[in-house]
Enzyme design. Sequence first.
Site, PDB file in Angstrom:
ATOM      1  N   GLU A   1      10.313  -1.188  -9.731  1.00  0.00           N
ATOM      2  CA  GLU A   1      11.387  -1.010  -8.754  1.00  0.00           C
ATOM      3  C   GLU A   1      11.799  -2.410  -8.302  1.00  0.00           C
ATOM      4  OE1 GLU A   1      12.128   1.013  -4.392  1.00  0.00           O
ATOM      5  OE2 GLU A   1      10.243   1.395  -5.407  1.00  0.00           O
TER       6      GLU A   1
ATOM      7  N   ARG B   1      -5.067   1.572 -10.330  1.00  0.00           N
ATOM      8  CA  ARG B   1      -4.359   0.321 -10.089  1.00  0.00           C
ATOM      9  C   ARG B   1      -5.368  -0.818  -9.891  1.00  0.00           C
ATOM     10  NH1 ARG B   1      -0.323  -0.561  -6.228  1.00  0.00           N
ATOM     11  NH2 ARG B   1       0.640   1.341  -6.924  1.00  0.00           N
TER      12      ARG B   1
ATOM     13  N   LYS C   1       3.910  -4.764  -2.402  1.00  0.00           N
ATOM     14  CA  LYS C   1       5.112  -5.587  -2.292  1.00  0.00           C
ATOM     15  C   LYS C   1       5.575  -5.697  -0.843  1.00  0.00           C
ATOM     16  CE  LYS C   1       7.095  -3.609  -5.975  1.00  0.00           C
ATOM     17  NZ  LYS C   1       8.130  -3.143  -6.886  1.00  0.00           N
TER      18      LYS C   1
HETATM   19  P1  ATP Z   1       3.348  -1.867  -4.830  1.00  0.00           P
HETATM   20  O1  ATP Z   1       2.758  -0.551  -4.401  1.00  0.00           O
HETATM   21  O2  ATP Z   1       2.337  -2.919  -5.061  1.00  0.00           O
HETATM   22  O3  ATP Z   1       4.409  -2.336  -3.943  1.00  0.00           O
HETATM   23  P2  ATP Z   1       4.767  -0.380  -6.740  1.00  0.00           P
HETATM   24  O4  ATP Z   1       3.875   0.569  -7.410  1.00  0.00           O
HETATM   25  O5  ATP Z   1       5.649   0.136  -5.683  1.00  0.00           O
HETATM   26  O6  ATP Z   1       3.939  -1.625  -6.252  1.00  0.00           O
HETATM   27  P3  ATP Z   1       6.623  -0.561  -8.887  1.00  0.00           P
HETATM   28  O7  ATP Z   1       7.695  -1.549  -9.063  1.00  0.00           O
HETATM   29  O8  ATP Z   1       6.981   0.835  -8.549  1.00  0.00           O
HETATM   30  O9  ATP Z   1       5.660  -1.145  -7.774  1.00  0.00           O
HETATM   31  O10 ATP Z   1       5.627  -0.584 -10.112  1.00  0.00           O
HETATM   32  C1  ATP Z   1       5.996  -0.771 -11.437  1.00  0.00           C
HETATM   33  C2  ATP Z   1       4.832  -0.390 -12.312  1.00  0.00           C
HETATM   34  O11 ATP Z   1       3.710  -1.216 -12.040  1.00  0.00           O
HETATM   35  C3  ATP Z   1       4.398   1.034 -12.062  1.00  0.00           C
HETATM   36  O12 ATP Z   1       4.161   1.664 -13.304  1.00  0.00           O
HETATM   37  C4  ATP Z   1       3.145   0.885 -11.256  1.00  0.00           C
HETATM   38  O13 ATP Z   1       2.293   1.967 -11.461  1.00  0.00           O
HETATM   39  C5  ATP Z   1       2.569  -0.417 -11.784  1.00  0.00           C
HETATM   40  N1  ATP Z   1       1.731  -1.055 -10.787  1.00  0.00           N
HETATM   41  C6  ATP Z   1       2.065  -1.376  -9.524  1.00  0.00           C
HETATM   42  N2  ATP Z   1       1.019  -1.905  -8.862  1.00  0.00           N
HETATM   43  C7  ATP Z   1      -0.014  -1.929  -9.730  1.00  0.00           C
HETATM   44  C8  ATP Z   1      -1.382  -2.357  -9.659  1.00  0.00           C
HETATM   45  N3  ATP Z   1      -1.893  -2.875  -8.542  1.00  0.00           N
HETATM   46  N4  ATP Z   1      -2.144  -2.221 -10.755  1.00  0.00           N
HETATM   47  C9  ATP Z   1      -1.638  -1.719 -11.883  1.00  0.00           C
HETATM   48  N5  ATP Z   1      -0.377  -1.292 -12.028  1.00  0.00           N
HETATM   49  C10 ATP Z   1       0.443  -1.396 -10.965  1.00  0.00           C
HETATM   50 MG    MG Z   2       6.854   2.026  -6.370  1.00  0.00          MG
END
Ligand code: ATP
Ligand code: MG
Length: 567
Positions: free
Chosen positions: A42, A270, A280
Site C-alpha cells: 500500500e 510477519r 508504517k
Molecule cells: P505495516 O503493518 O508495517 O504498516 P502493511 O502490512 O500495512 O505494513 P503493506 O503495504 O500492506 O504494509 O504490505 C505489503 C506486503 O508486505 C503485504 O503482503 C504484507 O503482508 C507484507 N508485510 C508487511 N509487513 C511485513 C512484515 N513485518 N513481515 C513480512 N511481511 C510484511
Molecule cells: Mg496494509
Amino acid sequence: MTDKTIKENAEEKKPLNFIEQIIEEDINSGKHKEIITRFPPEPNGYLHIGHAKSIILNFGLGERYKGKTNLRFDDTNPVKEDVEYVDSILEDVKWLGYDWNGDVRFASDYFDQLYDWAVMLIKKGLAYVDDQSGEEISANRGTPSKPGTSSSGRNRSIEENIDLFERMKNGEFKDGEKVLRAKIDMSSPNMHMRDPVMYRIKHAHHHRTGNKWCIYPMYDYTHGQSDYIEGITHSICTLEFENHRPLYDWFLEHIYETGKTKPRQIEFARLNLSYTVMSKRKLAQLVEEKYVSGWDDPRMPTISGLRRRGFTPESLKVFAEKIGVAKRENIIDVDLLEFSIREHLNKIAQRVMVVQEPLKITITNYPEGESEWLPAVNNPEDVSMGEREVPFSKTLYIEQEDFLEEADKKFFRLKPGGEVRLRYAYFIKCNEVVKDKNGNITELLCTYDPLSKGGNSPDGRKVKGTLHWVSAEHAVDIQIKQYDRLFNDEAPDSYKDRNFTEFINLESLSVAKNCKAEPYLKQAKQCERFQFERKGYYILDKESKHDNMVFNRTVTLKDSWKNKIFL
Ligand code: ATP
Ligand code: MG
C-alpha cells in the site's frame, strides 16, 4: 514428493519451507504450469525490513520456480496515498535486485472491473446497499459469541440496490451515507463474514484515478479479485489475513469463470525485530515528530534507511534466508541482521586506516620532512582487490584508547617503554609522554626500528599489539556518524500503557568530528563501503561533500551474534 523434488532438494541441501512445499505439489500435480506471485504494497509509507522479507520471499519464489512476480500497488485508499511513496517503493524493489513482471500494476486500474463485478453480485442477490453509519454497522455486527443484527437494507430488492449503488457512484450521497455490503451471514462465527463492507463513499481525489470515483472498494473486496485478474497462483500474505481467507475465497467463488486460475491465499508470520518498531504508522510518526531526520535516516528499519546505513541487498537476502518462513509470530534478534551485513562486508569491503580520536606521535629518530609509501593489503579476504600504499612520516596519529600510561600486563597496546607494531609499517617504542599543564596527554615521543619495515620482526622479537595509524601531514579530515539502536527496549511497542516513543534511545546518534583518514579515502565515491581497520564498516553518505566527507557507521566489527551462537 516426486523424484524431481527430492533431487532438487538434495542439490540445494535445504529443506523446503511450507510455501515451497505447496508450490511444488501444485507444479507436480499439474495444477499450475507456471507460478505467479505478487508483492502488493500500500503506498502509504516507505517500505521496511519486514516488506523486504516479503519482497525477497515473493520474488525469490518467482525466480526459483521460473515463474513471475508482479508488483501491484494496493491503492484503494485515496486519502493516505502519495506519489512519493510509490517512487520510493519502486526504488527499493529495484535496489533489492528484482525486476517485476510486465508493467507496474495498480489496484486502481481494476476499479471499472470491480464495479462491474459488484453490480453482478447485486444482481445475484449477494450484495446490498446499507444506510447505516460505520458505528451502527460495527455495533450491529454482534460479537463472536452473539450473532449480528440484520439491517433493513438487507431486504432491499435487487432493482433498488442497483439503483442506489449507481447513485452512490454518481455522487448523489455524502461520505458515509451509504455503503455496499456483501450478503453473507450475520451469524457467522467468523466476524469477517458478517456482511462485510465492499464499497464506501469518499469524495476524495485519488493519485491515479483523479476525481473519477467517489466510491472506493475495500481492501478485502479488492485484493483477491486483483490477484484473480492478474492470474496470481499463490497469494502470499501475513498471518493477520488468515481470518480473511474465507472471505477472499467467497468473493472469488462468485465471480470465478471456469478455466481461469483461482489464486490461493497462503499466510506466513510477519517479521518482527527486537529493538525495532515496524508499522508504517509508527515509522511515519518518528519522521513527523522529528525523532529521526527522515524516512531514510540510517537508524530507521526502512529499506532506504538500511541502504543509507550501508547494508547491501545481498546481506538482506542472506538474513531473509536465515530466518526462514514461519507459521507462527516470533521476534528475530536484530543482532542477526547485523551479523549478515558483517559477513558480507568482510568479503567485499576495501580496508583503510582511520583514526577516530587522534593522539599525536612523533617518531624522534625519523628524518624531518621525509616520508615513504608502504604497501598495504586492500582486503585480506580477497587478494584480487590488490594493494595500495600508505604514507609514513615523522608525525603520526594513533587512537587515544590505544595508549595507556598506567597499563597492566594484559594491555598489549602502547604503554610507556612498550613496543607495538604499526600495521604495514614499523615497530615503534614509546619513550616519553608529553602533557599539557593540566596533565592531559598531548603527544608521545617514540622511536621506530628501521629494520622492522612492513611490520616484520627483524630478530624474532615479538610484539603483541598491532595498531592502526595515520600520517599527520597526509591525513584527510572526515566526520563519522555513529549509530546505535533507536530504542532502548527490546519490544518498544509491546506495552499497553506506554507509548513506544518513551523508549527512544537519546544517544542513538553520535558524531565523531575530528577523524583522520589515510589519503586513499580522498577518492571514495558516494555510497562506497569500507572497513576502517579494527573499528567497523562504514559507507560514504549519499549527501557527503568532497570537502566535508561524512561516513555512516554501518556496524562495528564486534560480533555479539557469533557469541550468542556459540554460548
Ligand atoms: P505495516 O503493518 O508495517 O504498516 P502493511 O502490512 O500495512 O505494513 P503493506 O503495504 O500492506 O504494509 O504490505 C505489503 C506486503 O508486505 C503485504 O503482503 C504484507 O503482508 C507484507 N508485510 C508487511 N509487513 C511485513 C512484515 N513485518 N513481515 C513480512 N511481511 C510484511
Ligand atoms: Mg496494509
